[in-house]
Design an enzyme around this catalytic site. Sequence first.
Site, mmCIF file in Angstrom:
data_model
loop_
_atom_site.group_PDB
_atom_site.id
_atom_site.type_symbol
_atom_site.label_atom_id
_atom_site.label_comp_id
_atom_site.label_asym_id
_atom_site.label_seq_id
_atom_site.Cartn_x
_atom_site.Cartn_y
_atom_site.Cartn_z
ATOM 1 N N CYS B 18 4.450 3.299 -5.986
ATOM 2 C CA CYS B 18 5.258 3.308 -7.200
ATOM 3 C C CYS B 18 4.416 2.952 -8.420
ATOM 4 O O CYS B 18 3.324 2.395 -8.314
ATOM 5 C CB CYS B 18 6.394 2.308 -7.064
ATOM 6 S SG CYS B 18 7.432 2.643 -5.627
ATOM 7 N N GLY B 44 4.228 8.126 -8.179
ATOM 8 C CA GLY B 44 5.553 8.273 -7.579
ATOM 9 C C GLY B 44 6.277 9.441 -8.197
ATOM 10 O O GLY B 44 6.449 9.486 -9.416
ATOM 11 N N ASN B 127 6.629 -2.385 -7.292
ATOM 12 C CA ASN B 127 5.612 -1.591 -6.621
ATOM 13 C C ASN B 127 5.008 -2.434 -5.529
ATOM 14 O O ASN B 127 4.393 -3.469 -5.811
ATOM 15 C CB ASN B 127 4.531 -1.146 -7.615
ATOM 16 C CG ASN B 127 3.325 -0.537 -6.917
ATOM 17 O OD1 ASN B 127 3.431 -0.016 -5.814
ATOM 18 N ND2 ASN B 127 2.174 -0.596 -7.566
ATOM 19 N N GLY B 128 5.158 -2.003 -4.297
ATOM 20 C CA GLY B 128 4.594 -2.753 -3.176
ATOM 21 C C GLY B 128 5.496 -2.691 -1.971
ATOM 22 O O GLY B 128 6.279 -1.749 -1.818
ATOM 23 N N CYS B 263 -6.149 -3.412 -2.804
ATOM 24 C CA CYS B 263 -6.066 -2.202 -1.969
ATOM 25 C C CYS B 263 -7.214 -1.262 -2.325
ATOM 26 O O CYS B 263 -7.247 -0.692 -3.420
ATOM 27 C CB CYS B 263 -4.733 -1.503 -2.196
ATOM 28 S SG CYS B 263 -4.648 0.110 -1.393
ATOM 29 N N TYR B 269 -8.080 7.079 -3.526
ATOM 30 C CA TYR B 269 -7.160 8.194 -3.713
ATOM 31 C C TYR B 269 -6.079 7.980 -4.773
ATOM 32 O O TYR B 269 -5.767 8.875 -5.536
ATOM 33 C CB TYR B 269 -6.481 8.518 -2.378
ATOM 34 C CG TYR B 269 -5.390 9.550 -2.483
ATOM 35 C CD1 TYR B 269 -5.693 10.914 -2.503
ATOM 36 C CD2 TYR B 269 -4.050 9.180 -2.594
ATOM 37 C CE1 TYR B 269 -4.702 11.865 -2.623
ATOM 38 C CE2 TYR B 269 -3.055 10.129 -2.723
ATOM 39 C CZ TYR B 269 -3.371 11.470 -2.733
ATOM 40 O OH TYR B 269 -2.391 12.399 -2.859
ATOM 41 N N CYS B 409 -0.360 0.979 7.091
ATOM 42 C CA CYS B 409 -0.376 0.059 5.954
ATOM 43 C C CYS B 409 1.000 -0.575 5.811
ATOM 44 O O CYS B 409 2.002 0.127 5.854
ATOM 45 C CB CYS B 409 -0.742 0.816 4.675
ATOM 46 S SG CYS B 409 -0.616 -0.217 3.192
ATOM 47 N N CYS B 460 -8.505 -5.395 0.616
ATOM 48 C CA CYS B 460 -7.820 -5.110 1.870
ATOM 49 C C CYS B 460 -8.330 -3.768 2.370
ATOM 50 O O CYS B 460 -8.241 -2.759 1.666
ATOM 51 C CB CYS B 460 -6.314 -5.054 1.660
ATOM 52 S SG CYS B 460 -5.407 -4.567 3.155
ATOM 53 N N CYS B 463 -6.402 -0.466 6.696
ATOM 54 C CA CYS B 463 -6.126 0.875 7.231
ATOM 55 C C CYS B 463 -7.350 1.426 7.958
ATOM 56 O O CYS B 463 -7.218 2.272 8.839
ATOM 57 C CB CYS B 463 -5.641 1.818 6.138
ATOM 58 S SG CYS B 463 -6.700 1.916 4.684
#
Lengths: 485, 485, 485, 485
Positions: B18, B44, B127-128, B263, B269, B409, B460, B463
């Site tokens: 988001c 989003g 967002n999250g 992240c 990306y 994730c 983090c 993934c």
Amino acid sequence: MSTAAFALPQLENPREKCGVFAAWGEPHPARLAYYALYALQHRGQESAGIATTSGRAIERHADMGLVAQVFDTATLARLDAHAHARPGTPGGAIGHNRYSTTGASSRQNAQPFTCFFRHGSMAIGHNGNIVNAAELRLMLEERGHAFNTSSDTEVVLQLIAHCDQGSAADPLGDALSRLRGAFSLVVLYDDRVEVARDPWGWRPLVIGRGPHGGWVAASETVALDVIGATFEREVEPGEIVTLSDAGVRSRRFAPPAERLAHCVFEHVYFASPASTVFGRNVQSSRERMGERLAAESPADADLVVPMPDSGRSAALGFARASGLAYREAIIPNRYVGRTFIKPTGEERSAAVRLKLNIVTEIIAGQRVVVVDDSIVRGTTTRSKMDQLRAAGAREIHLRISCPPIRHPCYFGVDFPDRQQLVAHGREVEQVRQVLGVDSLAFLSLDGLLGAVGADPAAFCTACYSGDYPIDIGTGTSKEALTRGA
Amino acid sequence: MSTAAFALPQLENPREKCGVFAAWGEPHPARLAYYALYALQHRGQESAGIATTSGRAIERHADMGLVAQVFDTATLARLDAHAHARPGTPGGAIGHNRYSTTGASSRQNAQPFTCFFRHGSMAIGHNGNIVNAAELRLMLEERGHAFNTSSDTEVVLQLIAHCDQGSAADPLGDALSRLRGAFSLVVLYDDRVEVARDPWGWRPLVIGRGPHGGWVAASETVALDVIGATFEREVEPGEIVTLSDAGVRSRRFAPPAERLAHCVFEHVYFASPASTVFGRNVQSSRERMGERLAAESPADADLVVPMPDSGRSAALGFARASGLAYREAIIPNRYVGRTFIKPTGEERSAAVRLKLNIVTEIIAGQRVVVVDDSIVRGTTTRSKMDQLRAAGAREIHLRISCPPIRHPCYFGVDFPDRQQLVAHGREVEQVRQVLGVDSLAFLSLDGLLGAVGADPAAFCTACYSGDYPIDIGTGTSKEALTRGA
Amino acid sequence: MSTAAFALPQLENPREKCGVFAAWGEPHPARLAYYALYALQHRGQESAGIATTSGRAIERHADMGLVAQVFDTATLARLDAHAHARPGTPGGAIGHNRYSTTGASSRQNAQPFTCFFRHGSMAIGHNGNIVNAAELRLMLEERGHAFNTSSDTEVVLQLIAHCDQGSAADPLGDALSRLRGAFSLVVLYDDRVEVARDPWGWRPLVIGRGPHGGWVAASETVALDVIGATFEREVEPGEIVTLSDAGVRSRRFAPPAERLAHCVFEHVYFASPASTVFGRNVQSSRERMGERLAAESPADADLVVPMPDSGRSAALGFARASGLAYREAIIPNRYVGRTFIKPTGEERSAAVRLKLNIVTEIIAGQRVVVVDDSIVRGTTTRSKMDQLRAAGAREIHLRISCPPIRHPCYFGVDFPDRQQLVAHGREVEQVRQVLGVDSLAFLSLDGLLGAVGADPAAFCTACYSGDYPIDIGTGTSKEALTRGA
Amino acid sequence: MSTAAFALPQLENPREKCGVFAAWGEPHPARLAYYALYALQHRGQESAGIATTSGRAIERHADMGLVAQVFDTATLARLDAHAHARPGTPGGAIGHNRYSTTGASSRQNAQPFTCFFRHGSMAIGHNGNIVNAAELRLMLEERGHAFNTSSDTEVVLQLIAHCDQGSAADPLGDALSRLRGAFSLVVLYDDRVEVARDPWGWRPLVIGRGPHGGWVAASETVALDVIGATFEREVEPGEIVTLSDAGVRSRRFAPPAERLAHCVFEHVYFASPASTVFGRNVQSSRERMGERLAAESPADADLVVPMPDSGRSAALGFARASGLAYREAIIPNRYVGRTFIKPTGEERSAAVRLKLNIVTEIIAGQRVVVVDDSIVRGTTTRSKMDQLRAAGAREIHLRISCPPIRHPCYFGVDFPDRQQLVAHGREVEQVRQVLGVDSLAFLSLDGLLGAVGADPAAFCTACYSGDYPIDIGTGTSKEALTRGA
């Protein structure tokens, strides 16, 4: 949402021409047309339409909007069911993407146009612009014809019907031989498709073998690739090709013009980079334009930045030839579409910034070569240059991969009026001042034709040179057909 | 059109997270939010919403669709008029773009969420992903709360109201300190905006000076650039920043986590190439990923071709570092959108070819390095490789600018289930066979963190590594909240 | 079409109340609800909604518009499939037609409302008006509840959830016992439907046997007739009836009020003529009202003309009792709907004439008794009388089949503010002058209650008498709940 | 909503014919047309359209749907602005409501039709049916004309253009004199409106003085009443009336037919009760039909019940003449509209019950005379009789206020095929058995003509008698024009 919306990305770009498609003998001709029109969407985004024939009548669906908006599964199924309404019907369809060059942009002008006439049903799709459409319409009105639209395509359609009286041998050929201007046509009859190209060869038109053994025709080879058809050949200038159960047959309605007039702007901007147009791959042409531009007008700079997306190919060629670093530093916003809320005065800069985001880290303090494909009005180019300057560019050297556009097009490209062309009546140095860049250079006409690589005499370059391949007359169709509206 | 439509371009790509925005003290906060959300649209595309406050009540408009589809001039004017319903009201708004990671994708889940509570009105955008949302909801249900949706954002909203009993000093801080997981929040009250970021710093959130002297907050700096705001600083992990008539005030609801967890996939990306995220420009990070990839895994080849649009930055870096020619030979179709008619079996290849057109003249007979940013399921990558092969590529060397994604994730990226990840349970060589390429290499984790350039321990990378910064528990929110649906 | 549209037919008429429906144990409960809501459409035309339960979760579809606009075959199929998602699920649904008496008329206020709470899912539909809703909401807000809407129905829903803490024996009963005002409720749980009626019995609510052996409840008997259900009995004031796999069970949450308060306006205007309401057929009541009106206030005239459609029943009674000829001379335009382009000044009379066409041949030169059911604002009545006069009526004797409406309703009828009621603060003679008729008479309150025929003390007649059955308090819910909006 | 919807109310009723309107010299001709079309909506509910002229070009808006759905304020403003685009333009418009009797019911068939022709612009609206349209179209196709639609109105339009060659004195008159069949036409030119009526006078057409001194024409007087125009006279059979800046001028294109053929069904069913048609008020005609029916076919019964809404007028006459009590016991559901979800087998009875609710208290145990205006297929009549029986009617005596319909109409009424007419090939006693009533009687043809009151020889009664005023030929237009479709 629509009322106060305006088309932000179209302010500067020339408007796209139309795309046409035809198929005969394929099992799902409407779905085939759907995919082909999707592949040709860059040629026209205003309306889309497909027509199929049952052998006795034509079913048609067309509306304003993108292919994806106009068609759904049920509509395509209905069109394909109609194509096979009678057992053994081989399945014929034509399709059309439109950005009008004549006629108002309303729903009733969405092509294909259809009619009932003396020999059954007919549907027609047209890419180009008929220069003598107004004269032909006056002639037909004198003979008691009534016109539904202000489109030159309807003139063609009624002219075909008009030529089909008594024992006419080739009504379509008769009709086409009376047309002056640019046209790549697809005509669907009850028992065949006929596709034709004007004697000057202005617009591209190719034929291919369909994925199931039928025959197809399309504006560009990229449509053949997408549907899994194999390219056969171009339709020749002055040729009519019939696709029917009997296969492919050819006839001429006119000899090729002494002076051919392929539109060079197809290579500069219109056609898909993946297409082969007039015998040359477009992407390669564009890279060569950039190379020649670097040779003709080098710049003492730190890096080359493409104006996305249309300037990327030439920028690559420029970087390669110049040895300068190629950097992506102008990021297009993929979500800025056709509708956009009209910005107030102070928001205008936000609206411009929204369209393109600058990567400040790359631009700041640098001497930048920006490469774009063409300049029309110049207003959005100016905004973009200002944006680069605001992001800290030390020097901006703008390089354009075609000559200055100074003359209107009467053959299917919707450039604005002469007065709105930034290069009309201005020397390059004056244009440079308007755009506010440190240096400006355009590719020469020789350079352009060399990059395209074919016989230079076979191209129409009138938008640069003002040298029109045919006489335009006093009133062009565009204004004349809509005189009353 | 919608029933039989499916989202072609999303099959392979991870779903976007988001985007959030907030403003206080600006004259047209809703229009500001509109432009900002446009700039954040890449985060989003499922729904969009804006809320403004009159100082006494909140007006909100939110719906499914892109920003351009959800808002029109009249709606924005109504929202802005509401923001200034009382003379002297300084004008506050929040906005939200959504691609849900929890909760069904329906209209009622479009954010911002609003409510009336003990101290007036509140609107919230998030967002999250809250890992302990299900436990918190159970706790609130036990206390007699009723929930309208399955969204974790509603849990946050009701938790804030719940913490606001008696003489609570900081209901928002109390509520946020109970949350575990990733969140960048914007909360609109009658008299202020409060924006907050989780203690781990998973998602970006920045604040800036508005163009008219007010204050704004946004997920990415690109939104500040577009609206003409100037970047001030990031919101710190564990911080609440209040934007009000009194200017900017800060407080902490928690200390920053010992182990920060930015992240890294934002750099790979998600984020805009034009944004500065976690202190680094994204476009530059991506070019460096390509350079490191070329160093780690060179290829004996003729040219480098980017997978557009996401692989372009890394491909440029790869070409630069390797000295191989950079060519654009894969042309994306810009008109393949969210809705697309479901292809039948044999049309599937047409649908794939439609998405990307190959420039055969460039590819045929060549040894090609293809660079992309990441691989998730692998199915569409396989199709694209087949397309290149069919276009005559002699050798295909696929290079990916991040490590293999092998773990889900829980912090806001909507990867598919573990089983659907092509690299889950497969060695690189096995993945290579699945994709049918001549060689395959991924950027190493060290290489990736080096390219991003910051403290590797602050990211983090779960993934890739499966090493989650916090305990996930047995039931994650995502499944738990929708257990009954 | 909507922007400049206004609701012509609602200027004068009191706004309809809501209609509710419930079913358990029927094979297609959503389709059953669809037909029932169609039959109850006269009770609410603003929004429609249906919810079904799978035994674990609730599926809901509700939107603005008429039942016919809100639902299509696919939506009903989806709702019914949900009702039978688990084998052996007996199939439960509730439905709602709405014309709000509190809360703004927006999409998010369309009922049924749904929630997740401590014991699973719940959906609720409500007909009536809760007088102490604002107080209850304040109480809940103090306890940390957040409200999504300004609807009193959401207060009921959250109150039920709130009462469901710890070891509450009957949360629904507890909640309902705290409500003051009018309510006929349908509540869908995972394993049952519960329907309830306030202790005063303001609004009708009946139960019946479904066509396939299940159980149903509805606002009016006409809904039972349409779906082929058989009437069992009314839900009693203060009763909760549970419809479940175990059949029908009854319990009380309160004793019937000492002073019952059936809404007499249901007989005058609201309910369907084909329904039996509070034990009496509505059409027969209305004819008797006309008979009593003729006896109380005869007129020396040539003919009786009904004001269609609502005055037709009473006009028939009046003609029968008076012996005057009954003529249809006012022809309603069935196509004047909800939306109507706002007329300019001089078009206002065209807009009025459009609504009703006068048969001049019947009216001209005659002394006419016009019978209507009620007068609220009086403005459109005045226009209609002018139209009759313009058509040549020699004398107009207006007869109204209920007393003058002089007081607001706090129990579910959306009369305008006191000041807008033409009879508020005016004697009948003054009203006659406002309306411009030769004579005017209203049915007496005794006459009305006599026509309805039941125990006069069991009716609420507050809109005529100002004698409210319960204390209204200073701030009624309607204003209080929307204080901030 | 539309896919699975079907038009419940149209199963039994004959389809409505079209309505036309014209104005010249009025300040807001499009808004005037809007109100007039609203008043004529009962004549056509499928599409609506309005065209205005600027003196140089025609602007048109037409679409599927009711007048209220097709037009909004902005569209009317645009049309009216166009009518006054040049200073001093007096303002001309035509309008059309459509229920097609030839041509498919698609958007492109919505009238008015427009064209450009030799003398400028033309728009045309048509009510009726041209019997020799197919022959005329073949003739035009032979001469090279192409047709856009399968509508007979387009044949008229192209025929007018075709007759306008060389020095034609009266192209319109020439064209109309070639037409055989029923037509009331409105034709908008750049400088005038021309309205015309076929020589047999099948369909009504009247002219009046506009509210601001201009001139108007309409299908029925009710449209004049609504817009505040005053009735002048009928357009005579075979007459063309020109409305222009020069006022009203008349000419003949043909003498009135020796045998006039006013459609008697206008009085039975089509026209508004408030209109004066062929010199007689419709409501009064219908009441007299009921009186004569009571005299011809009395019944030994307890009460008279009308079938709403179309049987109400005749039922009143029947009750008055017979002395039986008149009761309203069949209540129509006003919300059952054009779209209705297709009922499953067992729901069919619910769908029927929904349309009409029976007041059981009035019907049960009674001997009932039911009066309706006509019977076409008989299927829904049978359902209604069953419903009455189920409600407890002891005896049902059905009385129909016109003779049995046994023959198709070729002049603008869309009766179904002969085989679907319940009275085709059946004696009245057989029809009674089909309908399941205790007695059945139709008004005699003499009785009908007597009730209408004018010269019986001036009416077309072919649908009852099979005696067609003109030769129909083997192929009627309806089938012939759509032969290929």
